[in-house]
Design an enzyme around this catalytic site. Sequence first.
Site, PDB file in Angstrom:
ATOM      1  N   CYS A 109      -4.748  -0.039   2.588  1.00 40.40           N
ATOM      2  CA  CYS A 109      -5.272  -1.164   1.814  1.00 40.40           C
ATOM      3  C   CYS A 109      -6.378  -0.681   0.881  1.00 40.40           C
ATOM      4  O   CYS A 109      -6.459  -1.085  -0.280  1.00 40.40           O
ATOM      5  CB  CYS A 109      -5.787  -2.243   2.751  1.00 40.40           C
ATOM      6  N   CYS A 206      -6.421  -5.868   7.801  1.00 39.52           N
ATOM      7  CA  CYS A 206      -7.067  -5.927   6.492  1.00 39.52           C
ATOM      8  C   CYS A 206      -6.472  -7.030   5.621  1.00 39.52           C
ATOM      9  O   CYS A 206      -5.267  -7.045   5.354  1.00 39.52           O
ATOM     10  CB  CYS A 206      -6.899  -4.568   5.804  1.00 39.52           C
TER      11      CYS A 206
END
Length: 380
Positions: A109, A206
């Site tokens: 991410c 995330c």
Amino acid sequence: MKDKILLGFSGGVDSAISAYLLKKDGYDVTGCFMRNWDSITNNDIYGNPSLTGSKCSQELDYDDAKLAASQLGINLLRVDFIEDYWEKVFMYFLDEYKQGRTPNPDVFCNRYIKFDSFRKYAHEHGFNHIAMGHYAKKIVSNDGEAMLYKAKDLNKDQSYFLSEITYEQLNDTYFPLGDITKIEVRKLASELGLSIANKKDSTGVCFIGERRFKEFLANYLPAKKGDIVDIVSNRVIGSHTGVLYYTVGQHRGLNIGGIIGYKNEPFFVVGKDVSRNILYVAQEDNKYMYSYKCRLNRFNWLLNKLPNQKFKCLAKFRYRGLDMPVEVEYVNPDEVYIIYDKYKYIAKGQVCVLYNEDGRCLGGGTIIDTYNQDGSKIEY
């Protein structure tokens, strides 16, 4: 006024204090709230505790971000990277689980969303640099080399999650919290009267948030029951709910114990056979928990000059793991060998991050293979 900076602004205390510190240093700061997940579009139904609320957790975070930005006197943008996140992060996440590995989506991410899509957006809209509220430190040497180091607050240090960003991304980013502790951050937020001074830290996947993880995965990887096998005796001693849902080193949630012929000790996951849907476990101490070498792929160096010979350093094999002494042999980005002395529960799919003794992060790669003491590949 110094450079124009676009700051990742999540609605939490870390990004808010990052904005304050950058403004204090004279930068022209704009906050940007990233929306990277849509529960309904992405079929995020099972295991999602926020569906029954009047607002999802992301919208509550956005409300917090708007109020904090107003209190700090900065503008706040809102940008969606939902498609990028699905294609570049979440599909990789699912593919790794399908292969029986245990991925870390936060690492990718960072590389593909926070420091790539977000960075491109910043440059396309007139910002000179980006900034993030990570606990990490960037130091620029006298000859201009950007170096990533652990933060002052070692308990909150997030350099592990930054090991896959590129050198160019690192060079373009500010980390205002590198020399401040979490306690100091919360104290400063209270002194400033910020509404989010005591807001709970975000947890979970995330940009997705807290989920009942097995149920969450079942949205995309349907459960398939199978055997739990003691790898020492090759005896079936229980059943699992889906081999993909377990990770090496895990001992909670196995629901096995009190078996005749075994000591009253916990079982640990030592391996998985995805094709046969078998979960292998053993009780400590046993040879199956150990490996002596691993191979990394997709290795990302945060160095100007790559090594041309073996060298010794420290390695972190999972985020909360200890820094362990290792020897590194670099062949190419998909063949980086980490040699060590009988470490246990090195999980395929996790990211291994290398450090110098002084806390400099050298880079990281994904654990793809592990090896026995005789050099043979571990197949379970």
